[in-house]
Design a protein around this motif. Structure first.
Motif, mmCIF file in Angstrom:
data_model
loop_
_atom_site.group_PDB
_atom_site.id
_atom_site.type_symbol
_atom_site.label_atom_id
_atom_site.label_comp_id
_atom_site.label_asym_id
_atom_site.label_seq_id
_atom_site.Cartn_x
_atom_site.Cartn_y
_atom_site.Cartn_z
ATOM 1 N N HIS A 1 15.003 -79.122 61.101
ATOM 2 C CA HIS A 1 14.226 -79.204 62.346
ATOM 3 C C HIS A 1 13.354 -77.965 62.517
ATOM 4 N N MET B 1 10.354 -78.234 60.312
ATOM 5 C CA MET B 1 9.403 -79.218 60.839
ATOM 6 C C MET B 1 8.706 -78.705 62.100
ATOM 7 N N ARG B 2 9.400 -77.943 62.942
ATOM 8 C CA ARG B 2 8.743 -77.331 64.118
ATOM 9 C C ARG B 2 7.681 -76.333 63.669
ATOM 10 N N LYS C 1 4.746 -78.347 62.470
ATOM 11 C CA LYS C 1 4.044 -78.921 63.625
ATOM 12 C C LYS C 1 3.143 -77.875 64.285
ATOM 13 N N LEU D 1 0.067 -77.474 62.115
ATOM 14 C CA LEU D 1 -0.775 -78.664 62.266
ATOM 15 C C LEU D 1 -1.538 -78.620 63.589
ATOM 16 N N LEU D 2 -0.835 -78.322 64.671
ATOM 17 C CA LEU D 2 -1.471 -78.289 65.992
ATOM 18 C C LEU D 2 -2.543 -77.214 66.089
ATOM 19 N N GLY E 1 -2.090 -83.604 63.279
ATOM 20 C CA GLY E 1 -0.754 -84.025 63.659
ATOM 21 C C GLY E 1 -0.056 -84.645 62.459
ATOM 22 N N PHE E 2 1.197 -85.003 62.645
ATOM 23 C CA PHE E 2 1.940 -85.619 61.542
ATOM 24 C C PHE E 2 1.296 -86.931 61.092
ATOM 25 N N TYR F 1 13.455 -85.241 58.568
ATOM 26 C CA TYR F 1 12.050 -85.343 58.155
ATOM 27 C C TYR F 1 11.434 -86.646 58.675
ATOM 28 N N TYR G 1 10.013 -87.261 62.331
ATOM 29 C CA TYR G 1 8.755 -86.654 62.770
ATOM 30 C C TYR G 1 7.543 -87.542 62.500
#
Length: 126
Positions: free
Chosen positions: A52, A55-56, A59, A62-63, A68-69, A92, A95
């Motif tokens: 997690h 992935m945070r 993210k 990406l932002l 985004g995903f 994974y 998300y």
């Protein structure tokens, strides 16, 4: 033309690289590990929480680039042990909503800072 992407909402690079590079609609994200950007410490209480955190971090990058995903087209997952695959895969997958990206998952001998998972991604906006 390329544009360098960096955010304080993800861990600072620990070597001569950037968090991401944007070029011609593609966003190439460097591998992320479970470093908490607020504390600089590793999040390794469980493989679920470690994933997690990775992935945070992704993210946040990406932002920062206004992606985004849903824009991710390719992912590479590096694991310290293939026995972790099911738990990492479950986190994974949570998300992404639809149209999963292409992906490979490999077990490697070692990862930076002794972590169990590292994930890199490529995103695209045409």
């Amino acid at each position: 033309m390329k544009r360098i992407i960096n955010t304080t909402n993800a861990p600072a690079p620990i070597g001569p690289y950037n968090q991401a590079v944007m070029a011609n609609g593609f966003l190439f994200l460097s591998g992320q590990v479970a470093i908490n950007p607020e504390t600089g410490g590793l999040t390794q209480s469980s493989i679920t929480e470690e994933t997690h955190q990775v992935m945070r971090n992704i993210k946040a990058v990406l932002l920062e680039a206004s992606y985004g995903f849903e824009d991710v087209v390719k992912t590479t997952i590096f694991l310290s042990d293939m026995a972790l695959f099911a738990e990492v895969n479950e986190v994974y997958g949570s998300y992404f909503e639809t149209d999963f990206p292409a992906r490979e998952t490999v077990a490697v001998k070692g990862l930076p800072k002794g972590v169990n998972v590292e994930i890199s991604m490529t995103a695209y906006k045409g």
